[in-house]
Each structure stands twice: as structure tokens, then as C-alpha cells.
Enzyme design. Structure first.
Site, PDB file in Angstrom:
ATOM      1  N   CYS A  73       0.838  -1.214   0.000  1.00  0.00           N
ATOM      2  CA  CYS A  73       0.000   0.000   0.000  1.00  0.00           C
ATOM      3  C   CYS A  73       0.871   1.262   0.000  1.00  0.00           C
ATOM      4  CB  CYS A  73      -0.913  -0.045   1.228  1.00  0.00           C
ATOM      5  SG  CYS A  73      -1.754   1.499   1.611  1.00  0.00           S
ATOM      6  N   CYS A  76       0.084   3.728   2.810  1.00  0.00           N
ATOM      7  CA  CYS A  76       0.552   3.166   4.084  1.00  0.00           C
ATOM      8  C   CYS A  76       2.039   3.446   4.259  1.00  0.00           C
ATOM      9  CB  CYS A  76       0.321   1.661   4.133  1.00  0.00           C
ATOM     10  SG  CYS A  76      -1.402   1.148   4.037  1.00  0.00           S
TER      11      CYS A  76
END
Length: 151
Positions: A73, A76
């Protein structure tokens, strides 16, 4: 009638996950774990998995902020440095942990994580607040400060 012990609290160690009873007045004095002797506040988030999660989220009396994330991600990974810095700012008011939803899908499912990154604030097993999307350090600190269980 039960009384709440406000003079000490039960804290899970971020290293060995054992429970420690710590006087509230000593939380800012760098307490160490009675079992592994490591600091109970390391100034950085720690990883949790299905086996260690409940020691921190349910049995520990300190609020727990969890970053549900995954290695693939992009947002993230962008938020990770700010989240790491937030631990140094927000401890000892709470612990900060990370759960890799790719490696721990049962925890993502348990908390109904639909998008990542998602921050979930827990206190004594109860979800207090949730915020999805990448946040900056000031955003994380401000959002946590708005939650009533963290003052």
C-alpha cells in the site's frame, strides 16, 4: 461494589507481551517490563499479530492506537514515518501498534477494515474511534487528542 484502581494500571509489554502493573505516576519515568526488562515505551510502534493482539487491545489498560496497513500500500508506506514519529509524541498516553493486514487477515476482518491505512483507537477492548486514509504527524496527534479516552 467494584472500584477502579486509579493508582496503577496494567500494561502489556511491546516486546514480550507480558502484563505489567505500573503506577500511573511512573508512566513517564521510562518503566521497564518485569519479565524481559525492555522499556514499556520504546518511542516507536510495535507489530502485533493474532497471538499478541488481545494482550494489548483487551487486557492492557492503556489506550492502543493501531495502524492497519499492508506492505504493498503506497499511502501506508507514505504515512509510516509520521506514525513512527507519533509514537514518540503520544507515549506514554497510549501505545502505538501496527497490524499488517496481508499477514494478519483475521485481524483486519475482526475490525471490518475496508481500506488501508486505517487507524483504530482501542481502549480496554472497545473501539473508541477510527480514521481511514494517510495522515501527517500533526494530523495523527490532533486526531488522537480529540478522543476523550486519551486525556
Amino acid at each position: 461494589m467494584s472500584t477502579v484502581n486509579t493508582e496503577s494500571m496494567q500494561l502489556a509489554c511491546p516486546h514480550c507481551h507480558s502484563l505489567n502493573r505500573v503506577p500511573v505516576s511512573r508512566l513517564a519515568e521510562a518503566p521497564a517490563c518485569g519479565r524481559c526488562k525492555q522499556p514499556l515505551f520504546a518511542g516507536e510502534p510495535f507489530e502485533l499479530d493474532a497471538a499478541t493482539f488481545d494482550a494489548h487491545a483487551v487486557r492492557s489498560e492503556l489506550p492502543l492506537l493501531v495502524d492497519f496497513w499492508a506492505p504493498w500500500c503506497g499511502p501506508c508506506r507514505m504515512m509510516a514515518p509520521a506514525y513512527r514519529q507519533a509514537a514518540g509524541v503520544l507515549e506514554p498516553r497510549l501505545h502505538l501498534a501496527k497490524v499488517d493486514t496481508q499477514a494478519q487477515p483475521e485481524l483486519g476482518a475482526r475490525y471490518g477494515i475496508r481500506s488501508i491505512p486505517t487507524l483504530v483507537l482501542l481502549h480496554r477492548g472497545r473501539e473508541i474511534a477510527r480514521q481511514s486514509g494517510a495522515m501527517s504527524l500533526p494530523g495523527i496527534v490532533q486526531w488522537v487528542g480529540q478522543q476523550p479516552s486519551v486525556h
